[in-house]
Write an enzyme that holds these catalytic residues in place. Structure first.
Site, PDB file in Angstrom:
ATOM      1  N   GLU A 143       1.400  -6.963 -10.661  1.00 42.48           N
ATOM      2  CA  GLU A 143       0.651  -7.426  -9.491  1.00 42.48           C
ATOM      3  C   GLU A 143      -0.109  -8.719  -9.780  1.00 42.48           C
ATOM      4  O   GLU A 143      -1.015  -8.734 -10.613  1.00 42.48           O
ATOM      5  CB  GLU A 143      -0.347  -6.344  -9.071  1.00 42.48           C
ATOM      6  CG  GLU A 143      -1.207  -6.724  -7.882  1.00 42.48           C
ATOM      7  CD  GLU A 143      -2.257  -5.678  -7.564  1.00 42.48           C
ATOM      8  OE1 GLU A 143      -2.845  -5.755  -6.470  1.00 42.48           O
ATOM      9  OE2 GLU A 143      -2.491  -4.794  -8.403  1.00 42.48           O
ATOM     10  N   GLU A 240      -5.899  -1.004   0.601  1.00 43.16           N
ATOM     11  CA  GLU A 240      -6.822  -1.240  -0.515  1.00 43.16           C
ATOM     12  C   GLU A 240      -7.908  -2.231  -0.066  1.00 43.16           C
ATOM     13  O   GLU A 240      -8.001  -3.345  -0.567  1.00 43.16           O
ATOM     14  CB  GLU A 240      -6.072  -1.769  -1.740  1.00 43.16           C
ATOM     15  CG  GLU A 240      -6.909  -1.724  -3.003  1.00 43.16           C
ATOM     16  CD  GLU A 240      -6.200  -2.296  -4.208  1.00 43.16           C
ATOM     17  OE1 GLU A 240      -6.264  -1.690  -5.290  1.00 43.16           O
ATOM     18  OE2 GLU A 240      -5.574  -3.376  -4.079  1.00 43.16           O
TER      19      GLU A 240
END
Length: 266
Positions: A143, A240
């Protein structure tokens, strides 16, 4: 309409962690993700998923001493043995939880380590992890994260992640595309999603600035959700973000999206 997973590290934080599973289910979520499962027993987490009819869709590899400032250890040549132990631990948990993918946080560039050495260390660690996880039937992700929120983080852009994936050479390594981080570092959200869809294993969201709910910032999520549907992404999108008030009060964006979908299908 996209499928949304509640990120229990960020959402329902007004409750103790183990109570957030029930809160997510009561709010209509069918899946959850969170940073790390390792502070809890596999049995406890499995029961929370089962009792609330939830799927676990993502967690991270162990990332060092999080409270001490670590944000991953995969670029640190002095911690390769620790990284490999973490891979085994992640496989153990993910297998028990039925979690199909785990994310590797690359970490911040260690003091005294050159970017070249850090990159070589990351590539070798990812080769090891991708192979071990593939044998267990678990997908590995990396990520890119913005350097405003985490100064010094090593992996910051989609093109950098793709180049590393190419060098690792594993069919079991994909990008975790976090819309919030991508917006802060590079923009081009729609085009990147279209062009790199086959190499994206998971998507996460938050708006910018502030990392709040969709609709609280500059990202045109109404358009972006339609685009994600149109290009054929059928995976989960992890929520998130940091709710502006309570999680439940901030879920109006999801209700509006459901209503828009129903009206367009009428």
């Amino acid at each position: 309409m996209p499928k949304f997973a509640a990120n229990l590290t960020m959402l329902f934080t007004e409750l103790p962690f183990m109570q957030r599973f029930e809160a997510a289910a009561n709010a209509g979520f069918e899946a959850v993700e969170y940073l790390f499962p390792y502070a809890f027993s596999k049995q406890e987490l499995t029961a929370a998923l089962r009792d609330n009819h939830l799927q676990q869709v993502l967690h991270n590899l162990p990332a060092g001493n999080w409270d001490g400032g670590d944000r991953g250890i995969a670029v640190d040549p002095a911690r390769t043995a620790e990284f490999r132990e973490g891979v085994a631990k992640a496989i153990d948990y993910a297998t028990a939880l039925g979690c199909p993918r785990v994310n590797c946080l690359a970490g911040k560039l260690p003091a005294g380590v050159s970017p070249q050495v850090a990159r070589a260390t990351l590539i070798e660690n990812l080769r090891f992890a991708a192979k071990e996880l593939q044998a267990a039937g678990i997908q590995l992700l990396i990520e890119p994260i913005n350097t405003f929120d985490i100064p010094g983080f090593f992996l910051t852009r989609t093109d950098q992640a793709l180049a590393i994936i190419d060098e690792v050479g594993s069919p079991n390594l994909f990008v975790q595309y976090d819309i919030y981080h991508a917006q802060r570092m590079e923009g081009e959200l729609g085009n990147t999603l279209s062009k790199q869809l086959a190499r994206i294993g998971h998507i996460q969201l938050a708006d910018n600035p502030g990392r709040g709910e969709p609709g609280t910032g500059e990202i045109n999520y109404e358009w972006l959700f339609r685009h994600i549907d149109a290009i054929g992404y059928d995976g989960w999108i992890g929520c998130e973000y940091k709710p502006r008030t309570t999680t439940t009060a901030g879920l109006g964006w999801r209700e509006a999206l459901t209503q828009q979908t129903e009206e367009s299908n009428a």
